[in-house]
Design a protein around this motif. Sequence first.
Motif, PDB file in Angstrom:
ATOM      1  N   ALA A 195      28.100   4.498   3.221  1.00  0.00           N
ATOM      2  CA  ALA A 195      27.253   5.232   2.281  1.00  0.00           C
ATOM      3  C   ALA A 195      27.812   6.611   1.973  1.00  0.00           C
ATOM      4  N   GLY A 196      28.223   7.341   3.017  1.00  0.00           N
ATOM      5  CA  GLY A 196      28.754   8.683   2.792  1.00  0.00           C
ATOM      6  C   GLY A 196      30.037   8.673   2.000  1.00  0.00           C
ATOM      7  N   ILE A 197      30.939   7.731   2.312  1.00  0.00           N
ATOM      8  CA  ILE A 197      32.209   7.648   1.583  1.00  0.00           C
ATOM      9  C   ILE A 197      31.955   7.333   0.115  1.00  0.00           C
ATOM     10  N   THR A 198      31.093   6.359  -0.149  1.00  0.00           N
ATOM     11  CA  THR A 198      30.810   5.965  -1.529  1.00  0.00           C
ATOM     12  C   THR A 198      30.213   7.115  -2.329  1.00  0.00           C
ATOM     13  N   LEU A 199      29.239   7.813  -1.728  1.00  0.00           N
ATOM     14  CA  LEU A 199      28.595   8.920  -2.434  1.00  0.00           C
ATOM     15  C   LEU A 199      29.600  10.016  -2.784  1.00  0.00           C
ATOM     16  N   LEU A 200      30.411  10.429  -1.810  1.00  0.00           N
ATOM     17  CA  LEU A 200      31.337  11.528  -2.065  1.00  0.00           C
ATOM     18  C   LEU A 200      32.467  11.127  -2.997  1.00  0.00           C
ATOM     19  N   LEU A 201      32.927   9.881  -2.916  1.00  0.00           N
ATOM     20  CA  LEU A 201      33.928   9.423  -3.887  1.00  0.00           C
ATOM     21  C   LEU A 201      33.352   9.486  -5.301  1.00  0.00           C
ATOM     22  N   GLY A 202      32.090   9.087  -5.453  1.00  0.00           N
ATOM     23  CA  GLY A 202      31.464   9.157  -6.769  1.00  0.00           C
ATOM     24  C   GLY A 202      31.334  10.583  -7.272  1.00  0.00           C
ATOM     25  N   LEU A 203      30.891  11.496  -6.414  1.00  0.00           N
ATOM     26  CA  LEU A 203      30.759  12.899  -6.821  1.00  0.00           C
ATOM     27  C   LEU A 203      32.117  13.508  -7.142  1.00  0.00           C
ATOM     28  N   GLN A 204      33.144  13.118  -6.381  1.00  0.00           N
ATOM     29  CA  GLN A 204      34.481  13.660  -6.604  1.00  0.00           C
ATOM     30  C   GLN A 204      35.051  13.211  -7.946  1.00  0.00           C
ATOM     31  N   GLN A 205      34.694  12.004  -8.405  1.00  0.00           N
ATOM     32  CA  GLN A 205      35.251  11.473  -9.653  1.00  0.00           C
ATOM     33  C   GLN A 205      34.323  11.667 -10.847  1.00  0.00           C
ATOM     34  N   THR A 206      33.149  12.222 -10.653  1.00  0.00           N
ATOM     35  CA  THR A 206      32.230  12.452 -11.775  1.00  0.00           C
ATOM     36  C   THR A 206      32.868  13.248 -12.910  1.00  0.00           C
ATOM     37  N   PRO A 207      33.656  14.309 -12.630  1.00  0.00           N
ATOM     38  CA  PRO A 207      34.275  15.040 -13.738  1.00  0.00           C
ATOM     39  C   PRO A 207      35.179  14.187 -14.619  1.00  0.00           C
ATOM     40  N   LEU A 208      35.813  13.150 -14.051  1.00  0.00           N
ATOM     41  CA  LEU A 208      36.683  12.296 -14.856  1.00  0.00           C
ATOM     42  C   LEU A 208      35.878  11.550 -15.915  1.00  0.00           C
ATOM     43  N   VAL A 209      34.713  11.028 -15.530  1.00  0.00           N
ATOM     44  CA  VAL A 209      33.863  10.337 -16.508  1.00  0.00           C
ATOM     45  C   VAL A 209      33.332  11.335 -17.532  1.00  0.00           C
ATOM     46  N   PHE A 210      32.941  12.504 -17.069  1.00  0.00           N
ATOM     47  CA  PHE A 210      32.425  13.532 -17.982  1.00  0.00           C
ATOM     48  C   PHE A 210      33.470  13.904 -19.027  1.00  0.00           C
ATOM     49  N   LEU A 211      34.713  14.139 -18.589  1.00  0.00           N
ATOM     50  CA  LEU A 211      35.772  14.538 -19.512  1.00  0.00           C
ATOM     51  C   LEU A 211      36.135  13.410 -20.470  1.00  0.00           C
ATOM     52  N   ALA A 212      36.136  12.173 -19.970  1.00  0.00           N
ATOM     53  CA  ALA A 212      36.484  11.043 -20.836  1.00  0.00           C
ATOM     54  C   ALA A 212      35.404  10.757 -21.868  1.00  0.00           C
ATOM     55  N   LEU A 213      34.158  11.028 -21.521  1.00  0.00           N
ATOM     56  CA  LEU A 213      33.034  10.698 -22.394  1.00  0.00           C
ATOM     57  C   LEU A 213      32.686  11.819 -23.365  1.00  0.00           C
ATOM     58  N   ARG A 214      33.042  13.029 -23.037  1.00  0.00           N
ATOM     59  CA  ARG A 214      32.612  14.169 -23.841  1.00  0.00           C
ATOM     60  C   ARG A 214      33.068  14.098 -25.305  1.00  0.00           C
ATOM     61  N   PRO A 215      34.330  13.699 -25.615  1.00  0.00           N
ATOM     62  CA  PRO A 215      34.711  13.604 -27.033  1.00  0.00           C
ATOM     63  C   PRO A 215      33.837  12.622 -27.819  1.00  0.00           C
ATOM     64  N   GLY A 216      33.503  11.478 -27.219  1.00  0.00           N
ATOM     65  CA  GLY A 216      32.646  10.524 -27.910  1.00  0.00           C
ATOM     66  C   GLY A 216      31.255  11.053 -28.150  1.00  0.00           C
ATOM     67  N   VAL A 217      30.736  11.793 -27.171  1.00  0.00           N
ATOM     68  CA  VAL A 217      29.405  12.377 -27.331  1.00  0.00           C
ATOM     69  C   VAL A 217      29.414  13.441 -28.431  1.00  0.00           C
ATOM     70  N   SER A 218      30.454  14.265 -28.449  1.00  0.00           N
ATOM     71  CA  SER A 218      30.510  15.338 -29.444  1.00  0.00           C
ATOM     72  C   SER A 218      30.699  14.799 -30.861  1.00  0.00           C
ATOM     73  N   SER A 219      31.236  13.571 -30.987  1.00  0.00           N
ATOM     74  CA  SER A 219      31.459  12.992 -32.320  1.00  0.00           C
ATOM     75  C   SER A 219      30.378  12.000 -32.717  1.00  0.00           C
ATOM     76  N   LEU A 220      29.315  11.903 -31.960  1.00  0.00           N
ATOM     77  CA  LEU A 220      28.231  10.971 -32.276  1.00  0.00           C
ATOM     78  C   LEU A 220      27.587  11.386 -33.594  1.00  0.00           C
ATOM     79  N   PRO A 221      27.667  10.552 -34.644  1.00  0.00           N
ATOM     80  CA  PRO A 221      27.215  10.990 -35.974  1.00  0.00           C
ATOM     81  C   PRO A 221      25.691  10.954 -36.111  1.00  0.00           C
ATOM     82  N   SER A 222      25.163  12.028 -36.642  1.00  0.00           N
ATOM     83  CA  SER A 222      23.707  12.108 -36.806  1.00  0.00           C
ATOM     84  C   SER A 222      23.210  11.186 -37.904  1.00  0.00           C
ATOM     85  N   ASP A 223      24.047  10.914 -38.933  1.00  0.00           N
ATOM     86  CA  ASP A 223      23.558  10.086 -40.033  1.00  0.00           C
ATOM     87  C   ASP A 223      23.295   8.655 -39.589  1.00  0.00           C
ATOM     88  N   LEU A 224      24.113   8.120 -38.652  1.00  0.00           N
ATOM     89  CA  LEU A 224      23.885   6.770 -38.174  1.00  0.00           C
ATOM     90  C   LEU A 224      22.577   6.677 -37.391  1.00  0.00           C
TER      91      LEU A 224
END
Length: 467
Positions: free
Chosen positions: A154-183
């Motif tokens: 449990a401890g290993i899984t939790l900390l591995l997830g927290l350690q890699q959270t920035p990677l998902v955030f950075l990969a997802l941020r461009p898509g979020v910023s380009s989400l079109p309001s008209d659609l």
Amino acid sequence: MRFSVWMRAHRRLQWRAETALALGVGAVLTALVALPLLRIGQQALWADGSWRVAAAWTRLIAPDTLQATVNSLIVSLGGTAVAVVFGTAYALLVGLTDLRGKRGLIFLLLLPLMIPPQITAMSWAQLLGPGSALLKPLGLAPAPGSPNPMYGLAGITLLLGLQQTPLVFLALRPGVSSLPSDLIETAQSAGASALWRLRTVLLPVLMPGVLAGAALSFVSCLDNFGIPALLGTPVGYTVLSTLIYQKLSGFGLSVLSDVAQLSLLAAALALLGLGAQGLLQRRWQGHLSGASSPYRIALGRWKTPLTAAVWALLIAVLITPALALLATSLVSIYGLPLTPKTLTWAHYQSLLGDDMVRTALRNSLWLAGWAAALTAAIALPVGYLVVWDKGRVTAALAALADLPFALPGAVVAAAAILMLLPPLPVLHISLYGTLWIILYAYLLRFLTLAIKPVVAGLSRLDPALND
């Protein structure tokens, strides 16, 4: 007439110079990237003039290997799930809403990338352990002699997830910023439900970023050594990275074969994750055209409480463990609560006066400085040959340089050992056990991080500048 002769001579000189440059760069990339990877394969499958396929298979189906593989997959998939949940949630909150203090939130989100995983594991172990100097004064520490809740799966899984959270955030941020309001607005005006909007609008835009972040997280979890070593070893929970390290700590030529075979297994798992991401990425591949302004959500009366909750969660999972580690370093005897009577600076005075610590700091700065300088020096001609000279061999080797960064660090270390353990030709000296082998491993591991920005930058320039 003279001008045409001069131009022909100039072109010949230019061709010779570019050919020499291509040969030199090709030789450097081959020595840094191709040969180490081939050496791992050779050590794993070929020795003493015969194939070692049967021995490799025996090693791969050994009980300790199978258990470590299963453990690696469990914690890597679990850590990836944690990273995707937290990274996606924060990317949506930061990218789509009007939360306060977004710059500070982004800095805190990226903080795990700047902290070695060993420090992360130590911080959490000190925070939640029975000897917690921070929780003891509050009466919240576990009872003396009870097991540390961070040790194990449990401890290993939790900390591995927290350690890699920035990677998902950075990969997802461009898509979020380009989400079109008209659609979004068109779907709402057409009466589409929230579930329908999620499936037809949000997922096609955000899924490529989620998949890219998940793939990076999975590979990074497989690669991680510090967290499983500190939280798994005390309770006998072994993953592939710690098993490879245990084998490297042994002696004899058979150790290198075992390490090479385990390295191939770890590399196969990493490539399997990247391949799955590529297949899924093609399913969600697409682009937006004619999009309007980015979609934004006004939180209204929820703005203040949601901002406070987001900040509180980040402080709890990132800052509090660091404070627990700091408190532990300031008590006179481990296990005591931090009070004015137990506070001491003696540990830091002893640490700063230790010659070994100063040597380690000096070596770290030396290695980091030379690695940065050499990767930059190699990346410039590589980028030139790939973008402007269109060198196919160089482009293939530059693409191959991506592979060591996608492989677990233990695999890269094994490759460096196999390459530099034998005495060097002509010099007849071995670089094993010296700083030079660490520098070689740094170049092998991080060369692609220097090549990619150079290639991207030159691709934006007009080729006429080169002409």
